[in-house]
Design an enzyme around this catalytic site. Sequence first.
Site, mmCIF file in Angstrom:
data_model
loop_
_atom_site.group_PDB
_atom_site.id
_atom_site.type_symbol
_atom_site.label_atom_id
_atom_site.label_comp_id
_atom_site.label_asym_id
_atom_site.label_seq_id
_atom_site.Cartn_x
_atom_site.Cartn_y
_atom_site.Cartn_z
ATOM 1 N N HIS A 1 -32.552 -14.356 29.668
ATOM 2 C CA HIS A 1 -31.602 -13.489 29.238
ATOM 3 C C HIS A 1 -31.693 -12.576 28.470
ATOM 4 O O HIS A 1 -31.512 -13.123 27.176
ATOM 5 C CB HIS A 1 -30.009 -12.837 29.943
ATOM 6 C CG HIS A 1 -29.519 -12.947 31.029
ATOM 7 N ND1 HIS A 1 -28.105 -12.551 31.791
ATOM 8 C CD2 HIS A 1 -30.486 -13.795 32.549
ATOM 9 C CE1 HIS A 1 -28.528 -13.334 32.890
ATOM 10 N NE2 HIS A 1 -29.711 -13.720 33.619
ATOM 11 N N TYR B 1 -20.527 -5.381 31.192
ATOM 12 C CA TYR B 1 -19.509 -4.948 30.529
ATOM 13 C C TYR B 1 -19.374 -3.574 30.648
ATOM 14 O O TYR B 1 -20.182 -2.822 30.371
ATOM 15 C CB TYR B 1 -20.036 -5.628 29.455
ATOM 16 C CG TYR B 1 -20.308 -6.589 28.374
ATOM 17 C CD1 TYR B 1 -19.265 -8.065 28.023
ATOM 18 C CD2 TYR B 1 -21.329 -7.250 28.492
ATOM 19 C CE1 TYR B 1 -19.560 -8.936 27.971
ATOM 20 C CE2 TYR B 1 -21.894 -8.564 28.016
ATOM 21 C CZ TYR B 1 -20.160 -9.254 27.621
ATOM 22 O OH TYR B 1 -20.789 -10.860 27.416
ATOM 23 N N PRO C 1 -13.276 -14.158 24.775
ATOM 24 C CA PRO C 1 -14.649 -14.187 25.690
ATOM 25 C C PRO C 1 -15.450 -13.120 25.267
ATOM 26 O O PRO C 1 -15.984 -13.417 25.722
ATOM 27 C CB PRO C 1 -14.165 -15.131 26.653
ATOM 28 C CG PRO C 1 -13.271 -14.505 27.103
ATOM 29 C CD PRO C 1 -11.807 -14.288 25.791
ATOM 30 N N LYS D 1 -18.645 -16.483 22.423
ATOM 31 C CA LYS D 1 -18.818 -16.826 20.706
ATOM 32 C C LYS D 1 -18.288 -18.498 21.290
ATOM 33 O O LYS D 1 -18.474 -19.203 20.077
ATOM 34 C CB LYS D 1 -17.932 -16.258 19.982
ATOM 35 C CG LYS D 1 -19.506 -14.897 20.138
ATOM 36 C CD LYS D 1 -20.756 -15.490 19.540
ATOM 37 C CE LYS D 1 -21.771 -13.517 18.860
ATOM 38 N NZ LYS D 1 -23.224 -14.083 19.716
ATOM 39 N N TYR E 1 -25.122 -10.483 18.901
ATOM 40 C CA TYR E 1 -24.451 -11.551 20.510
ATOM 41 C C TYR E 1 -25.497 -12.487 20.443
ATOM 42 O O TYR E 1 -25.313 -13.480 21.052
ATOM 43 C CB TYR E 1 -24.904 -10.308 21.938
ATOM 44 C CG TYR E 1 -24.655 -10.681 22.538
ATOM 45 C CD1 TYR E 1 -23.477 -9.995 23.486
ATOM 46 C CD2 TYR E 1 -25.102 -11.598 23.899
ATOM 47 C CE1 TYR E 1 -23.114 -10.476 24.488
ATOM 48 C CE2 TYR E 1 -25.190 -12.035 25.388
ATOM 49 C CZ TYR E 1 -23.537 -11.314 25.578
ATOM 50 O OH TYR E 1 -23.399 -11.519 26.521
#
Length: 390
Positions: free
Chosen positions: A72, A200, A292, A296, A383
């Site tokens: 991704h 998200y 979550p 990580k 990220y």
Amino acid sequence: MRVQIAIIGAGPAGLLLGQLLHGAGISAVIIEQRSQEYVLGRIRAGVLEQGTVELMDIAGVGGRMHREGLVHDGTELCFKGERHRIDFHKLVGKTVMIYGQTELTRDLMDARRALGLPTVYEAANVAVHDFDTAHPRVTYEKDGLAHEVQCDFIAGCDGFHGVCRASVPTDALHTYERVYPFGWLGILSDTPPVSDELIYVNHERGFALCSQRSTTRSRYYVQCPLDDKVENWSDERFWDELRLRLDREAAERLVTGPSIEKSIAPLRSFVAEPLRFGRLLLAGDAGHIVPPTGAKGLNLAASDVRFLWQALEDHYRGNQTALEHYSERCLARIWKAERFSWWMTSLLHRFPDNGDFGRKIQEAELEYLVHSEAASTSLAENYVGLPFGE
């Protein structure tokens, strides 16, 4: 039994450490209280940082991951009914890999079995002893017989509820914790993902996440009250609630189906300091937990394993001070990941006490985040995983 390293816990951290130590010529046994089937049955993370992918390659177990995993280049943030893409590759030149923790664990188990390396499953009454001396040992029971492992070091990779951290004297340990006032209701389904990348969602009804394990298996979550029960959520109710939180296009594209697994997970931030106690060294969830939201948990465990493997290899090459900085190096990276995970959680969830002011602050920060290249770069950098040693 006599080995150089006794690893407690056969989750991804313990198995990955064992594989890396084998490559360095360091002998190790892995001791796990649960069955192999139980370990594989745990439904966990699926987003791998580039550094974790590289570590799997170093361990020689990355082949299937590269064949079946999904790379991704970015992710999407949805708020006020619209989606905005954060392009990781464009902003920081890195990507993440979607590959389920179950599959990663299976690859490590298969590799260990093929090498004939010792792993003890369903070990009862596991205990660690004398780790404050030069001769630590581990005892356990298996099939009604008592066993003892003598070793140079004990690696505590046995999770948040494991025996290793619990065996440390309380006055030698400092813990930091924040428990969040909500949970994640998650389902796994054999349905195509609603989007090519993760979504998200910040919504007035609560957070949602559209994730995936493959092109045919999806993982979805919705924020729910901490005291909610899985029994309250039929599949139909879950899909209806998820649609309400998505933007119109995603809601229309959503493919539903029966759930394979359904559970509610509480969220917490937790760090134990230090991570070394004589010859006992903690790694992964034994030393820290993250919500979550920032993806990580598994990656921090891999980060600890990277530092521990390197320190042990240096130790056996004659560097007697190699392990002195293990805890310090890990914690520097852990706290940065804790900050990012806390920030993502605070940004995207509905908190009971934040009210209208808190909601408007979230919206303002999200607007800034998606329209500022500097802010988007900061999110992307965290990220995909910060550099090691920084």
